[in-house]
Scaffold this motif. Structure first.
Motif, PDB file in Angstrom:
ATOM      1  N   TRP A 127     -47.185  33.064  91.207  1.00  0.00           N
ATOM      2  CA  TRP A 127     -47.891  31.825  90.895  1.00  0.00           C
ATOM      3  C   TRP A 127     -48.218  31.716  89.414  1.00  0.00           C
ATOM      4  O   TRP A 127     -48.186  30.613  88.840  1.00  0.00           O
ATOM      5  N   ILE A 128     -48.515  32.849  88.791  1.00  0.00           N
ATOM      6  CA  ILE A 128     -48.836  32.836  87.364  1.00  0.00           C
ATOM      7  C   ILE A 128     -47.625  32.428  86.535  1.00  0.00           C
ATOM      8  O   ILE A 128     -47.731  31.661  85.562  1.00  0.00           O
ATOM      9  N   GLU A 129     -46.441  32.906  86.923  1.00  0.00           N
ATOM     10  CA  GLU A 129     -45.221  32.570  86.187  1.00  0.00           C
ATOM     11  C   GLU A 129     -44.893  31.084  86.242  1.00  0.00           C
ATOM     12  O   GLU A 129     -44.169  30.569  85.399  1.00  0.00           O
ATOM     13  N   ARG A 130     -45.394  30.389  87.215  1.00  0.00           N
ATOM     14  CA  ARG A 130     -45.135  28.965  87.359  1.00  0.00           C
ATOM     15  C   ARG A 130     -46.093  28.101  86.529  1.00  0.00           C
ATOM     16  O   ARG A 130     -45.916  26.883  86.445  1.00  0.00           O
ATOM     17  N   LEU A 131     -47.107  28.732  85.934  1.00  0.00           N
ATOM     18  CA  LEU A 131     -48.136  27.985  85.210  1.00  0.00           C
ATOM     19  C   LEU A 131     -47.730  27.677  83.779  1.00  0.00           C
ATOM     20  O   LEU A 131     -47.011  28.453  83.136  1.00  0.00           O
ATOM     21  N   ASN A 132     -48.237  26.568  83.293  1.00  0.00           N
ATOM     22  CA  ASN A 132     -48.185  26.300  81.858  1.00  0.00           C
ATOM     23  C   ASN A 132     -49.446  26.880  81.232  1.00  0.00           C
ATOM     24  O   ASN A 132     -50.549  26.637  81.705  1.00  0.00           O
ATOM     25  N   ASN A 133     -49.267  27.675  80.186  1.00  0.00           N
ATOM     26  CA  ASN A 133     -50.402  28.265  79.463  1.00  0.00           C
ATOM     27  C   ASN A 133     -51.374  28.991  80.384  1.00  0.00           C
ATOM     28  O   ASN A 133     -52.557  28.644  80.459  1.00  0.00           O
ATOM     29  N   PRO A 134     -50.912  30.013  81.119  1.00  0.00           N
ATOM     30  CA  PRO A 134     -51.826  30.714  82.045  1.00  0.00           C
ATOM     31  C   PRO A 134     -52.973  31.414  81.347  1.00  0.00           C
ATOM     32  O   PRO A 134     -53.991  31.697  81.978  1.00  0.00           O
ATOM     33  N   ASP A 135     -52.817  31.700  80.036  1.00  0.00           N
ATOM     34  CA  ASP A 135     -53.866  32.410  79.304  1.00  0.00           C
ATOM     35  C   ASP A 135     -54.748  31.477  78.480  1.00  0.00           C
ATOM     36  O   ASP A 135     -55.573  31.938  77.684  1.00  0.00           O
ATOM     37  N   GLU A 136     -54.583  30.183  78.681  1.00  0.00           N
ATOM     38  CA  GLU A 136     -55.447  29.228  78.003  1.00  0.00           C
ATOM     39  C   GLU A 136     -56.888  29.418  78.472  1.00  0.00           C
ATOM     40  O   GLU A 136     -57.155  29.517  79.672  1.00  0.00           O
ATOM     41  N   LEU A 137     -57.816  29.466  77.534  1.00  0.00           N
ATOM     42  CA  LEU A 137     -59.226  29.632  77.870  1.00  0.00           C
ATOM     43  C   LEU A 137     -59.754  28.323  78.436  1.00  0.00           C
ATOM     44  O   LEU A 137     -59.789  27.292  77.748  1.00  0.00           O
ATOM     45  N   MET A 138     -60.170  28.353  79.688  1.00  0.00           N
ATOM     46  CA  MET A 138     -60.636  27.136  80.345  1.00  0.00           C
ATOM     47  C   MET A 138     -62.039  26.750  79.893  1.00  0.00           C
ATOM     48  O   MET A 138     -62.351  25.579  79.738  1.00  0.00           O
ATOM     49  N   LEU A 139     -62.893  27.754  79.722  1.00  0.00           N
ATOM     50  CA  LEU A 139     -64.236  27.537  79.196  1.00  0.00           C
ATOM     51  C   LEU A 139     -64.612  28.738  78.337  1.00  0.00           C
ATOM     52  O   LEU A 139     -64.390  29.882  78.741  1.00  0.00           O
ATOM     53  N   ALA A 140     -65.198  28.493  77.175  1.00  0.00           N
ATOM     54  CA  ALA A 140     -65.747  29.572  76.351  1.00  0.00           C
ATOM     55  C   ALA A 140     -67.081  30.017  76.941  1.00  0.00           C
ATOM     56  O   ALA A 140     -67.646  29.356  77.826  1.00  0.00           O
ATOM     57  N   SER A 141     -67.612  31.127  76.462  1.00  0.00           N
ATOM     58  CA  SER A 141     -68.830  31.700  77.044  1.00  0.00           C
ATOM     59  C   SER A 141     -70.006  30.734  76.988  1.00  0.00           C
ATOM     60  O   SER A 141     -70.779  30.620  77.948  1.00  0.00           O
ATOM     61  N   GLU A 142     -70.160  29.998  75.867  1.00  0.00           N
ATOM     62  CA  GLU A 142     -71.269  29.050  75.785  1.00  0.00           C
ATOM     63  C   GLU A 142     -71.064  27.872  76.737  1.00  0.00           C
ATOM     64  O   GLU A 142     -72.045  27.305  77.256  1.00  0.00           O
ATOM     65  N   ASP A 196     -61.586  49.885  89.087  1.00  0.00           N
ATOM     66  CA  ASP A 196     -61.206  48.550  88.623  1.00  0.00           C
ATOM     67  C   ASP A 196     -62.452  47.808  88.149  1.00  0.00           C
ATOM     68  O   ASP A 196     -63.122  47.118  88.919  1.00  0.00           O
ATOM     69  N   VAL A 197     -62.779  47.997  86.864  1.00  0.00           N
ATOM     70  CA  VAL A 197     -63.955  47.357  86.265  1.00  0.00           C
ATOM     71  C   VAL A 197     -63.576  46.849  84.882  1.00  0.00           C
ATOM     72  O   VAL A 197     -62.508  47.169  84.345  1.00  0.00           O
ATOM     73  N   HIS A 198     -64.467  46.070  84.266  1.00  0.00           N
ATOM     74  CA  HIS A 198     -64.224  45.517  82.938  1.00  0.00           C
ATOM     75  C   HIS A 198     -65.539  45.512  82.174  1.00  0.00           C
ATOM     76  O   HIS A 198     -66.590  45.207  82.740  1.00  0.00           O
ATOM     77  N   ILE A 199     -65.497  45.857  80.895  1.00  0.00           N
ATOM     78  CA  ILE A 199     -66.697  45.796  80.070  1.00  0.00           C
ATOM     79  C   ILE A 199     -66.924  44.341  79.683  1.00  0.00           C
ATOM     80  O   ILE A 199     -66.155  43.756  78.926  1.00  0.00           O
ATOM     81  N   GLY A 200     -67.957  43.761  80.253  1.00  0.00           N
ATOM     82  CA  GLY A 200     -68.223  42.345  80.068  1.00  0.00           C
ATOM     83  C   GLY A 200     -67.380  41.507  81.012  1.00  0.00           C
ATOM     84  O   GLY A 200     -66.443  41.999  81.649  1.00  0.00           O
ATOM     85  N   PRO A 201     -67.692  40.220  81.131  1.00  0.00           N
ATOM     86  CA  PRO A 201     -66.926  39.352  82.024  1.00  0.00           C
ATOM     87  C   PRO A 201     -65.506  39.126  81.517  1.00  0.00           C
ATOM     88  O   PRO A 201     -65.226  39.221  80.316  1.00  0.00           O
ATOM     89  N   LEU A 202     -64.605  38.840  82.429  1.00  0.00           N
ATOM     90  CA  LEU A 202     -63.247  38.461  82.071  1.00  0.00           C
ATOM     91  C   LEU A 202     -63.251  37.086  81.421  1.00  0.00           C
ATOM     92  O   LEU A 202     -64.134  36.265  81.656  1.00  0.00           O
ATOM     93  N   ALA A 203     -62.234  36.838  80.610  1.00  0.00           N
ATOM     94  CA  ALA A 203     -62.068  35.496  80.058  1.00  0.00           C
ATOM     95  C   ALA A 203     -61.709  34.534  81.192  1.00  0.00           C
ATOM     96  O   ALA A 203     -60.972  34.894  82.117  1.00  0.00           O
ATOM     97  N   TYR A 204     -62.236  33.325  81.111  1.00  0.00           N
ATOM     98  CA  TYR A 204     -61.975  32.346  82.169  1.00  0.00           C
ATOM     99  C   TYR A 204     -60.623  31.676  81.906  1.00  0.00           C
ATOM    100  O   TYR A 204     -60.521  30.669  81.217  1.00  0.00           O
TER     101      TYR A 204
END
Length: 580
Positions: free
Chosen positions: A164-179, A419-427
């Motif tokens: 499903w990710i391969e079918r996306l346009n700009n899958p790594d585009e930030l949907m919302l910044a932290s603020e 399976d953990v991450h320091i801080g939240p993942l990017a949206y």
């Protein structure tokens, strides 16, 4: 096109007790995987267009037929006829039926039969999108099924996040910044009265507010309900329940007492562990269950039951009754936040489905020699104060009761391989889909009972890894962000169709009455979703699924309920209203 529907084709997948004990270690997981997921695969499989390969495959299966014929009694005639048709014209798909009722006589054979059949079925088949096939009842998530998904899901691309990710346009585009996420969370809090930032609550609650909250869910005395034995609930039970709610003890002004959950527990609509069901057969749905809640959730005690065993609490996502023994109370409200207590700036966010938290054991020559023991298993989206690391572990702060029953924070440990991450993942769309697929195949649990997830807790946990604090209830999740369509506000079903076409994979939710789904993408006009599904109706009746699955919206077509597509009531993007 003329399709042959072989009733007995691959029927030996149907019951595990038909599998030979000597079956290949590879074949068994593959077949287990097929057994678990086949009902939700697209119904047709198209073979390779390579005619030479088709000829070789047919030769192999005919050779296999001779071996099977000589070594055991097995009805494969329809199976061979079906695949002969498919090989003769690769665009003509054959429907493969998985039956639990086909009569098959199987003597113990060597592993070759199972292995060769699996090798023939899987590598020569590529998935072709089409309506979802007929389901089966009583599926259970097993360790074998989980192992199988690692070995066999490459043959079923819709069950892989990467497809499903391969079918996306700009899958790594930030949907919302932290603020912007903080702004979205504030909007969610404003729109949902039951949610709260516990650390920002007033010090007191008025009698009017508290009584209203306590009675928000009326005791169902006017409805016929059933207990765990299937017997009708008696009037005396409700009277005892109302008495234990201790409403007469509510004061004009009620002081809040702050604390932290120290052990996974249930939030209930009333102060009782006794389950109550709407029908004698619906024992998977306890009407008194709100949600499971895990450490280190901060809570505020608003009121106590008459027996002193239960407290009515405000949490970050709902108000309800929790057993007081599972709460450690703080001396002041600031103590419930380990970041402020220990001046810790960072959090460890759980990005696996569940991760174990350990604590130092007793004994050994030194701290490093002491065996660590599990104190809790926390779910995806949990944030823990990050207090450093040693050679093998990440160190976090975790709540515990001291000898006086008050809150204290101890060092907890999480394995570095977890399976953990320091801080939240990017949206991003990639991260949402990756997180959602980590729960694929896991069992369904209404209200989070037994450590499992229902449809809304699945959605909530996924987005929590990106610091988005969604409501707990599916109907409230369906109003978050930018609402593209809502049947409650518009009677035009054409609006839903337009909204489906405008949906963005990975950040769009489809809502039904009492259900919520994550949108994955569109294949040939079919909208695919990932959701925690208890069951659905088809033309033969209700089918139990009881796990997180990928389906398209054709599921249920031909039943009296209709296809999911025709029952979608809302479509919303989890972004700031008007941001998309």
């Amino acid at each position: 096109m003329n399709h042959i529907i072989p009733k007995n084709a691959v029927a030996f997948f149907g019951k595990r007790n038909l599998w030979p004990n000597t079956a290949s270690k590879l074949a068994v997981p593959i077949l287990t995987y097929l057994k678990q997921y086949a009902p939700f695969c697209p119904a047709s499989f198209s073979l390779s267009p390579d005619r030479n390969f088709q000829g070789q495959a047919l030769a192999q299966i005919l050779c296999l037929y001779q071996k099977i014929k000589n070594k055991c009694i097995f009805r494969v005639i329809n199976f061979l006829k079906t695949f002969h048709n498919v090989l003769g014209g690769f665009t003509d798909a054959a429907h493969i039926c998985f039956s639990n009722h086909s009569p098959v006589i199987f003597n113990l054979m060597k592993r070759k039969v199972m292995l060769y059949t699996a090798i023939f079925l899987l590598p020569c088949c590529c998935l072709e999108a089409s309506p979802v096939s007929k389901g089966q009842q009583n599926y259970a998530a097993t360790k074998a099924g989980a192992t199988a998904s690692d070995k066999a899901n490459k043959y079923f691309p819709i069950y892989k996040a990467g497809f499903w990710i391969e079918r996306l346009n700009n899958p790594d585009e930030l949907m919302l910044a932290s603020e912007q996420i903080e702004e979205l969370n504030e909007a969610i809090l404003y729109e949902n009265d039951e949610m709260a930032d516990v650390t920002r609550l007033e010090n007191t609650a008025s009698k009017q507010d508290l009584v209203e909250w306590l009675l928000k869910d009326p005791i169902p005395q006017d409805k016929k309900m059933f207990d765990k034995k299937g017997k009708a609930v008696k009037e005396v039970f409700y009277k005892q329940l109302l008495d234990n709610m201790n409403i007469e003890a509510v004061k004009e002004t009620n002081d809040l007492v702050f604390g932290v959950v120290v052990k996974m527990t249930d939030m209930r609509s009333f102060p009782t562990d006794e389950p109550v069901f709407k029908s004698s057969s619906a024992k998977d749905f306890d009407a008194f269950q709100y949600s499971a809640i895990y450490p280190p959730q901060p809570v505020a005690l608003l009121h106590k039951s008459k027996d002193g065993k239960w407290g009515f609490f405000q949490t970050s996502f709902v108000r309800g009754w929790i057993k007081i023994d599972n709460i450690a109370f703080a001396d002041n409200r600031d103590d419930v936040n380990p970041h402020s207590v220990f001046n810790i700036p960072y959090s460890i966010v759980i990005t696996g489905s569940r991760v174990k938290v350990l604590k130092q054991g007793v004994g050994g020559q030194g701290a490093g020699d002491r065996k660590k023991t599990t104190i809790e298993t926390v779910p995806m989206g949990t944030a823990l104060a990050f207090n450093g690391e040693d050679k093998n572990y990440l160190v976090i702060k975790f709540p515990e009761k001291n000898k006086q029953g008050r809150l204290k924070w101890i060092d907890g440990y999480i394995e570095k391989k977890a399976d953990v991450h320091i801080g939240p993942l990017a949206y991003t769309k990639r991260n949402v889909i990756n997180q959602a697929f980590k729960i694929l195949g896991e069992g369904y649990g209404w209200g989070g009972r037994n450590g499992l997830r229902d449809c809304s807790s699945f959605i909530k946990d996924v987005f929590a890894t990106m610091a988005i604090n969604l409501p707990r209830h599916s109907s409230h999740q369906a109003t978050v962000g930018t609402v593209l369509a809502d049947i409650a506000e518009s009677s035009a079903t054409e609006d839903i169709k337009k909204a489906l076409d405008s949906a963005v994979p990975g950040i769009t939710l489809f809502g039904l009455s009492g259900h919520i789904m994550l949108y994955l993408g569109n294949i040939n006009g079919n909208y695919y979703t990932l959701h925690q599904l208890f069951g659905y109706h088809d033309k033969d009746g209700f089918k139990t699924v009881n796990k997180a699955v990928v389906t398209n919206l054709e599921l249920g077509k031909g039943s009296h309920m209709g296809a999911i597509r025709d029952r979608v009531k809302s479509v919303n993007l989890v972004v700031l209203d008007g941001a998309n």
